[in-house]
Enzyme design. Structure first.
Site, PDB file in Angstrom:
ATOM      1  N   GLU A  45       0.844  -1.195   0.000  1.00 23.26           N
ATOM      2  CA  GLU A  45       0.000   0.000   0.000  1.00 23.26           C
ATOM      3  C   GLU A  45       0.885   1.253   0.000  1.00 23.26           C
ATOM      4  OE1 GLU A  45      -2.272  -0.736   3.505  1.00 23.26           O
ATOM      5  OE2 GLU A  45      -2.955  -2.683   2.731  1.00 23.26           O
TER       6      GLU A  45
ATOM      7  N   GLU B   6      -4.116  -6.828   2.855  1.00 22.92           N
ATOM      8  CA  GLU B   6      -2.889  -7.410   3.399  1.00 22.92           C
ATOM      9  C   GLU B   6      -2.781  -8.916   3.137  1.00 22.92           C
ATOM     10  OE1 GLU B   6      -4.761  -5.228   4.979  1.00 22.92           O
ATOM     11  OE2 GLU B   6      -3.415  -3.530   5.349  1.00 22.92           O
TER      12      GLU B   6
ATOM     13  N   GLN C 210       1.789  -2.044   5.642  1.00 25.53           N
ATOM     14  CA  GLN C 210       2.062  -0.642   5.945  1.00 25.53           C
ATOM     15  C   GLN C 210       2.375  -0.370   7.413  1.00 25.53           C
ATOM     16  OE1 GLN C 210      -0.936   2.761   5.289  1.00 25.53           O
ATOM     17  NE2 GLN C 210       0.291   2.743   3.428  1.00 25.53           N
TER      18      GLN C 210
ATOM     19  N   ASP D  89       0.472  -3.101  13.110  1.00 25.97           N
ATOM     20  CA  ASP D  89      -0.877  -3.535  13.509  1.00 25.97           C
ATOM     21  C   ASP D  89      -1.577  -4.309  12.394  1.00 25.97           C
ATOM     22  OD1 ASP D  89      -1.639  -1.610  16.103  1.00 25.97           O
ATOM     23  OD2 ASP D  89      -0.237  -0.702  14.707  1.00 25.97           O
ATOM     24  N   TYR D  90      -1.251  -3.978  11.147  1.00 25.66           N
ATOM     25  CA  TYR D  90      -1.970  -4.573  10.019  1.00 25.66           C
ATOM     26  C   TYR D  90      -1.543  -6.016   9.727  1.00 25.66           C
ATOM     27  CZ  TYR D  90      -3.266   0.311   9.001  1.00 25.66           C
ATOM     28  OH  TYR D  90      -3.725   1.591   9.083  1.00 25.66           O
TER      29      TYR D  90
ATOM     30  N   HIS E 182      -2.260   2.439  14.884  1.00 22.82           N
ATOM     31  CA  HIS E 182      -0.977   2.531  14.197  1.00 22.82           C
ATOM     32  C   HIS E 182       0.202   2.423  15.146  1.00 22.82           C
ATOM     33  CE1 HIS E 182      -3.805   4.363  11.371  1.00 22.82           C
ATOM     34  NE2 HIS E 182      -2.936   4.091  10.410  1.00 22.82           N
TER      35      HIS E 182
END
Length: 509
Positions: free
Chosen positions: A200, A231, A253, A256-257, A298
């Site tokens: 991303e 993701e 990115q 957390d993702y 984030h």
């Protein structure tokens, strides 16, 4: 069974599937078009069935013959052990094993180990020693059979890559950390034509922190590309590319993702070498960034999730972008998958620009002692490490000599037991981590206390200073009250010293 389709399909559906079985329909089509006669098809089907049956028998024989041999060896050893010791239980174990027609390795090894436990102290004869040797050899063989190849065991393992230190001119240029990582990527893309990166905002924007600025213009949209917000498929396409021989870097990115693709990391990426016993490899590098920022989605540090769910993937946690660049340089020479967590608040901090970009390497499993001391060993990583390091002058002022160690990688963890030796010198230990309580700090503590025997060198209770149980709260105050801050760290170190020498270090509160 729980996966039998008869349990959830209607009678009408099952009847339809039987009537429209693809094999039956193909046979019918062949006959209708007079491609072959019925007798020939019957003959082919019989040959195929016979071939399958013979293959099944051969496979079962190949599997069982070594087990039967092991069973006979242990039954014989147990008989000798009973004769020498007179322990009745050993005979019972031997008889049960001998009469069990389909004994597997678990049954054989269990009988041997139970017999050793039942004959503790009876070492006068040779049978017990022979059985102990057999058990040791069996455990080693079964480790190879069931637990090997979690990570690369080839000559190209990234663990074999020697450290090359960053080199600097006499007057090094100080630049934003993002420029160190960007210029290092530039060298890597030029050096390795099969390396590509996608994620991303990785392409046109040059990633959200400009660590890939100008790379798409220079190397093209195929190698430096944007993706959608997805993701799981970013990870999936990275695994596929890596299996096919490319060297992809899949950018997630924010740390957390990883939650959105962690099933693929844990089930697929982390296991592909293990479940094929080294037959396949997917040396994908997952690039992400995380730790201390200011916001609930984030700023997370789910390191405990990763260390417990992604064994088989190296986990690199650099304190700055130079260390991060060195990890990319190391891993692209190796053949294992890895996650690199770049320090999210480091892209605008100044670092000296090395002159050997693309060449220097950060080793895996090799902690670095950044400050030598004698009073207490403090262990940390990533962005939080930098906060601990900033406290060295303040601790010196009050007379506390801190040995500060950056773990650098959580997986693998301190292969040479550097931290254990440090604890042997200072006899005190503090782990500072921004994961939740019981997360990565518990993993680190287990490694030091049990695997490195740190427990036997402690004069004070080991401490873990972690984030709170919740996600990081908003803004600078949220970060301060959610994760270990400078005051928390100083007071915890001081408190450990105060407990051991209250006259020299009187309580703050």
């Amino acid at each position: 069974t729980s996966v039998s389709h008869e349990r959830y399909k209607s009678e009408e559906r099952l009847k339809w599937e039987e009537e429209y079985c693809c094999l039956d329909r193909l046979r019918q089509w062949i006959l209708e078009n007079k491609i072959a006669k019925k007798d020939k098809l019957d003959e082919l089907e019989k040959e195929a069935q016979d071939e399958v049956n013979e293959a099944k028998k051969a496979a079962w024989k190949a599997f069982m013959e070594p087990i039967k041999k092991e069973k006979a060896e242990v039954v014989d050893l147990l008989g000798k052990l009973q004769d020498e010791t007179g322990v009745k239980k050993v005979g019972e174990f031997a008889k049960k094993l001998k009469n069990y027609p389909n004994a597997i390795r678990k049954d054989i090894l269990a009988a041997a180990r139970k017999s050793l436990a039942a004959t503790v102290g009876n070492d006068s004869g040779s049978a017990r020693n022979e059985l102990k040797k057999w058990v040791k050899r069996s455990l080693e063989d079964n480790y190879e059979r069931y637990s090997s190849h979690l990570y690369s065991e080839t000559d190209r393992s990234p663990l074999n890559i020697e450290e090359i230190k960053p080199e600097y001119p006499s007057e090094p240029k100080k630049v934003d950390g993002r420029l160190v990582i960007r210029d290092n990527f530039d060298k890597l893309f030029d050096k390795y034509p099969n390396t590509l990166i996608f994620g991303e905002d990785s392409g046109k924007l040059g990633d959200v922190n400009k660590g890939l600025e100008g790379m798409q213009e220079k190397y093209g949209e195929t190698r430096i590309s944007d993706t959608g917000i997805r993701e799981a498929t970013i990870l999936g396409q990275g695994i596929g590319m890596a299996i096919r021989g490319l060297r992809p870097i899949a950018e997630i990115q924010y740390l957390d993702y990883l939650l959105y693709c962690f099933q693929g990391i844990s089930d697929d990426l982390a296991t592909i070498r293990y479940r094929t016993k080294g037959g396949q490899a997917a040396p994908l590098i997952v690039r992400t960034r995380g730790h201390r920022l200011e916001g609930i989605w984030h700023s997370g540090s789910p390191m405990g999730m990763i260390v417990n769910g992604a064994r088989g993937v190296h986990l690199c946690v650099p304190r700055n972008l130079t260390e991060a660049a060195g990890f990319y340089n190391t891993l692209l020479q190796g053949d294992d998958p890895a996650i690199i967590v770049e320090p999210l608040n480091g892209y605008r901090l100044k670092e000296e620009l090395p002159s050997n970009l693309g060449e220097f390497t950060t080793p895996l499993g090799k902690p670095e002692i950044l400050n030598e001391g004698t009073d207490i060993t403090v262990v940390s990583y990533g962005s939080t490490f930098n906060i601990v390091e900033s406290l060295i002058p303040q601790l010196d002022e009050v007379g506390i000599s801190m040995e500060l160690i950056d773990v650098r990688t959580l997986m693998p963890f301190d292969l040479d037991h550097v931290i254990g030796r440090s604890v042997g010198k200072t006899n005190r230990l503090l782990i500072v981590d921004e994961d939740v309580p019981g997360g990565a700090s518990a993993y680190i503590l287990h490694k030091i206390l049990e695997e490195q025997d740190g427990y036997f060198n402690l004069d004070s209770e080991p401490k873990c200073l972690t984030a709170k149980d919740h996600r990081p709260a908003y803004a600078s105050d949220g970060d301060y009250f959610s994760k270990p801050n400078a005051e928390d760290i100083f007071e915890t170190i001081y408190g450990i010293m105060s407990e051991s020498d209250p006259s020299r270090f009187p309580a703050i509160y």
